[in-house]
Design a protein around this motif. Structure first.
Motif, PDB file in Angstrom:
ATOM      1  N   ALA A  14       0.829  -1.213   0.000  1.00 41.57           N
ATOM      2  CA  ALA A  14       0.000   0.000   0.000  1.00 41.57           C
ATOM      3  C   ALA A  14       0.860   1.259   0.000  1.00 41.57           C
ATOM      4  O   ALA A  14       0.542   2.225  -0.709  1.00 41.57           O
ATOM      5  CB  ALA A  14      -0.929  -0.005   1.214  1.00 41.57           C
ATOM      6  N   VAL A  15       1.943   1.263   0.755  1.00 41.39           N
ATOM      7  CA  VAL A  15       2.778   2.466   0.777  1.00 41.39           C
ATOM      8  C   VAL A  15       3.729   2.518  -0.423  1.00 41.39           C
ATOM      9  O   VAL A  15       4.288   3.565  -0.735  1.00 41.39           O
ATOM     10  CB  VAL A  15       3.572   2.646   2.108  1.00 41.39           C
ATOM     11  CG1 VAL A  15       2.653   3.111   3.219  1.00 41.39           C
ATOM     12  CG2 VAL A  15       4.305   1.384   2.515  1.00 41.39           C
ATOM     13  N   GLY A  16       3.911   1.400  -1.099  1.00 42.53           N
ATOM     14  CA  GLY A  16       4.735   1.394  -2.311  1.00 42.53           C
ATOM     15  C   GLY A  16       3.971   1.991  -3.481  1.00 42.53           C
ATOM     16  O   GLY A  16       2.743   2.136  -3.446  1.00 42.53           O
ATOM     17  N   GLU A  17       4.740   2.322  -4.514  1.00 43.11           N
ATOM     18  CA  GLU A  17       4.125   2.822  -5.756  1.00 43.11           C
ATOM     19  C   GLU A  17       3.186   1.750  -6.302  1.00 43.11           C
ATOM     20  O   GLU A  17       3.522   0.576  -6.317  1.00 43.11           O
ATOM     21  CB  GLU A  17       5.239   3.106  -6.773  1.00 43.11           C
ATOM     22  CG  GLU A  17       4.774   3.439  -8.159  1.00 43.11           C
ATOM     23  CD  GLU A  17       4.395   4.899  -8.315  1.00 43.11           C
ATOM     24  OE1 GLU A  17       5.127   5.765  -7.810  1.00 43.11           O
ATOM     25  OE2 GLU A  17       3.357   5.163  -8.948  1.00 43.11           O
ATOM     26  N   ARG A  18       2.015   2.176  -6.726  1.00 43.45           N
ATOM     27  CA  ARG A  18       1.097   1.210  -7.334  1.00 43.45           C
ATOM     28  C   ARG A  18       1.642   0.842  -8.711  1.00 43.45           C
ATOM     29  O   ARG A  18       1.998   1.723  -9.496  1.00 43.45           O
ATOM     30  CB  ARG A  18      -0.306   1.799  -7.445  1.00 43.45           C
ATOM     31  CG  ARG A  18      -0.859   2.262  -6.102  1.00 43.45           C
ATOM     32  CD  ARG A  18      -0.937   1.102  -5.085  1.00 43.45           C
ATOM     33  NE  ARG A  18      -0.954   1.590  -3.712  1.00 43.45           N
ATOM     34  CZ  ARG A  18      -2.047   1.988  -3.066  1.00 43.45           C
ATOM     35  NH1 ARG A  18      -3.208   1.974  -3.676  1.00 43.45           N
ATOM     36  NH2 ARG A  18      -1.974   2.400  -1.817  1.00 43.45           N
ATOM     37  N   SER A  19       1.717  -0.459  -8.987  1.00 43.74           N
ATOM     38  CA  SER A  19       2.421  -0.914 -10.178  1.00 43.74           C
ATOM     39  C   SER A  19       1.839  -2.221 -10.668  1.00 43.74           C
ATOM     40  O   SER A  19       0.875  -2.753 -10.106  1.00 43.74           O
ATOM     41  CB  SER A  19       3.895  -1.133  -9.833  1.00 43.74           C
ATOM     42  OG  SER A  19       3.991  -2.250  -8.955  1.00 43.74           O
ATOM     43  N   LEU A  20       2.481  -2.737 -11.696  1.00 47.35           N
ATOM     44  CA  LEU A  20       2.181  -4.070 -12.210  1.00 47.35           C
ATOM     45  C   LEU A  20       2.116  -5.098 -11.074  1.00 47.35           C
ATOM     46  O   LEU A  20       1.277  -5.994 -11.072  1.00 47.35           O
ATOM     47  CB  LEU A  20       3.333  -4.421 -13.162  1.00 47.35           C
ATOM     48  CG  LEU A  20       3.399  -5.773 -13.818  1.00 47.35           C
ATOM     49  CD1 LEU A  20       2.299  -5.874 -14.866  1.00 47.35           C
ATOM     50  CD2 LEU A  20       4.770  -5.973 -14.474  1.00 47.35           C
ATOM     51  N   PHE A  21       3.006  -4.936 -10.109  1.00 52.42           N
ATOM     52  CA  PHE A  21       3.101  -5.910  -9.019  1.00 52.42           C
ATOM     53  C   PHE A  21       1.862  -5.881  -8.116  1.00 52.42           C
ATOM     54  O   PHE A  21       1.434  -6.900  -7.603  1.00 52.42           O
ATOM     55  CB  PHE A  21       4.310  -5.607  -8.118  1.00 52.42           C
ATOM     56  CG  PHE A  21       5.644  -5.915  -8.723  1.00 52.42           C
ATOM     57  CD1 PHE A  21       5.859  -5.827 -10.084  1.00 52.42           C
ATOM     58  CD2 PHE A  21       6.713  -6.274  -7.914  1.00 52.42           C
ATOM     59  CE1 PHE A  21       7.099  -6.105 -10.638  1.00 52.42           C
ATOM     60  CE2 PHE A  21       7.954  -6.563  -8.448  1.00 52.42           C
ATOM     61  CZ  PHE A  21       8.155  -6.470  -9.811  1.00 52.42           C
ATOM     62  N   SER A  22       1.335  -4.692  -7.901  1.00 50.93           N
ATOM     63  CA  SER A  22       0.267  -4.559  -6.910  1.00 50.93           C
ATOM     64  C   SER A  22      -1.114  -4.441  -7.549  1.00 50.93           C
ATOM     65  O   SER A  22      -2.128  -4.468  -6.853  1.00 50.93           O
ATOM     66  CB  SER A  22       0.526  -3.337  -6.022  1.00 50.93           C
ATOM     67  OG  SER A  22       0.569  -2.165  -6.810  1.00 50.93           O
ATOM     68  N   ALA A  23      -1.176  -4.322  -8.887  1.00 50.32           N
ATOM     69  CA  ALA A  23      -2.443  -4.020  -9.576  1.00 50.32           C
ATOM     70  C   ALA A  23      -3.606  -4.947  -9.193  1.00 50.32           C
ATOM     71  O   ALA A  23      -4.710  -4.469  -8.927  1.00 50.32           O
ATOM     72  CB  ALA A  23      -2.219  -4.014 -11.085  1.00 50.32           C
TER      73      ALA A  23
END
Ligand SMILES: Cc1ncc(COP(=O)(O)O)c(C=O)c1O
Length: 432
Positions: A153-162
């Motif tokens: 959640a605190v990381g950049e929203r990306s391919l990994f978290s989509a």
């Protein structure tokens, strides 16, 4: 891990590798031994581990003094529940890390993501315990803090978290003015830092529990470095707003920035610090969250609801503590090994920077990086993978982040090995 029938590599039928797309990835090599900066495969190939196996291996593979410390601890006490008990290795590690970091309290967990989760929970509950409504967390664009939910959640929203987007809590985000990328049409670092700080100030007008950052370099998003002055200015604004400052030093801790902690190099004193990776010299999985005494005291009360109800089975595992103590011994005996990495990289990186196709060379402590000139930069850009294949053929292991190529070898890498890494990159670039 690859399993071999004769010489034909194939995927192991029962393993699931991290961040690996089986349909397209190269079959993993089976590694049977590690020696210093080198990995030795089942086929007898020797590869220089130029990225310290995901930034973990701090001194070198198989470092004898750490191996001995773990064996001695295993023969004495391998594990004990850390709620009702304490043990000498944990106590010694807490005292030494506290003295080194300037943060008085140490909480153990299992890896970098959990060290971040714990820091976030401490920060959030600290305000809750005080009865103050501070409902905002601030992070930076491009941040990476791990793969568990809070860290995602605190990381950049990306391919990994989509896929998990609906499950991730909201976080306010400030720009990260990495200063290496000097596109002619972009403003210089001072102007971009000012814009980032202005945005941060505006965000901090909302009551904020904590601001989390990777001090001096965002690792996974591409070794994106900022100037020390920027990190200091962030701290100043966080203090003005009365929020807590969390330094995620999972990558930068233990000498990787050229100082023991990047926070010290930048001249900040965070309230909370997350550490892992190099903590045990890279031998065993362990994370710690360091907290100031003021944060700790916010949890001390007869009222049970003020307790930090968080704990993992392997909290303060004695083997991990023994490894961490032995690793600290090495760092303390020879600080010049981490202080000197930047100077060892510099001439090589400067030569590489003269090659066409090399963009934005950058260096911080033991971390050297540059971008390949490509049209569409990003994690899925295949240029880095092609370079990885070429250098692999020359006995060097790299794991580029899209078009970002970086070296982050163990501190014990020999000069001739470092030279070989750069030579392999140089010749690969010429042939690409
Ligand atoms: C800055 C930072 N924070 C947290 C993490 C997560 O650590 P782990 O992979 O041990 O969970 C990483 C991992 O690369 C990291 O670089």
């Amino acid at each position: 891990m690859a399993q071999r029938d004769g010489d034909a590599p194939r995927w192991h039928p029962h393993l699931w590798h991290p961040t690996t797309q089986v349909a397209t990835a190269r079959i993993p090599e089976r590694v049977v031994r590690g020696e210093g900066a080198e990995l030795i495969t089942a086929g007898g190939e020797r590869l220089i581990d130029a990225i310290s196996s995901w930034w973990v291996t701090l001194h070198g593979h198989g470092e004898p003094s750490i191996a001995r410390a773990i064996a001695a601890q295993a023969a004495c006490l391998e594990q004990v529940i850390f709620a009702n008990f304490s043990h000498p290795a944990a106590e010694s590690l807490a005292s030494r890390l506290s003295a080194r970091s300037g943060l008085e309290r140490l909480f153990f967990s299992d890896n970098g993501s959990t060290a971040v989760e714990v820091a976030l929970k401490m920060a959030w509950q600290w305000w809750h315990n005080r009865g103050e409504q501070r409902r905002q967390l601030i992070a930076f664009e491009g941040a990476y803090h791990g793969d568990t939910f809070g860290a995602m959640a605190v990381g950049e929203r990306s391919l990994f978290s989509a896929p998990f987007e609906p499950l991730l809590f909201a976080v306010a985000r400030a720009p990260w003015p990495s200063s290496h990328w000097q596109e002619p049409e972009q403003p210089g670092p001072e102007a971009r830092e000012r814009q980032a700080l202005d945005t941060l100030e505006r965000l901090l007008e909302v009551p904020t529990a904590a601001v989390i950052l990777e001090p001096l370099v965002q690792g996974a998003s591409g070794m994106r470095m900022v100037r020390e002055t920027f990190v200091r200015e962030v701290e100043r604004r966080v203090r003005q707003a009365g929020a807590l400052l969390i330094a995620d030093e999972v990558l930068t801790g233990f000498g990787r920035s050229g100082r023991l902690f990047a926070s010290h190099r930048a001249g900040i004193r965070p309230d909370l610090m997350a550490l892992s990776k190099g903590l045990t010299g890279g031998f065993l999985p362990m994370g710690v969250t360091l907290a100031s005494e003021a944060v700790f005291q916010g949890f001390v009360a007869a009222d049970p609801s003020r307790t930090l109800f968080h704990g993992h089975s392997f909290t303060a595992n004695p083997l991990g503590c023994a490894a961490a103590l032995a690793s600290l011994d090495l760092l303390e005996q020879a600080p010049e090994r981490y202080e000197g990495m930047e100077a060892r990289h510099r001439p090589h990186l400067e030569r590489l920077a003269l090659l066409p196709g090399v963009r934005a060379p950058r260096l911080l402590g033991g971390i050297a990086a540059f971008d390949l000139a490509v049209e569409s930069p990003g994690y899925l850009n295949p240029a880095g993978r092609r370079l990885q294949d070429r250098v692999w053929e020359q006995g060097v292991f790299l794991r580029p982040l899209g078009q970002v190529i970086y070296l982050l070898p163990p501190l014990g890498i020999r000069d001739d090995q470092l030279e070989r890494c750069y030579a392999a990159i140089g010749s690969s670039l010429e042939s690409l």
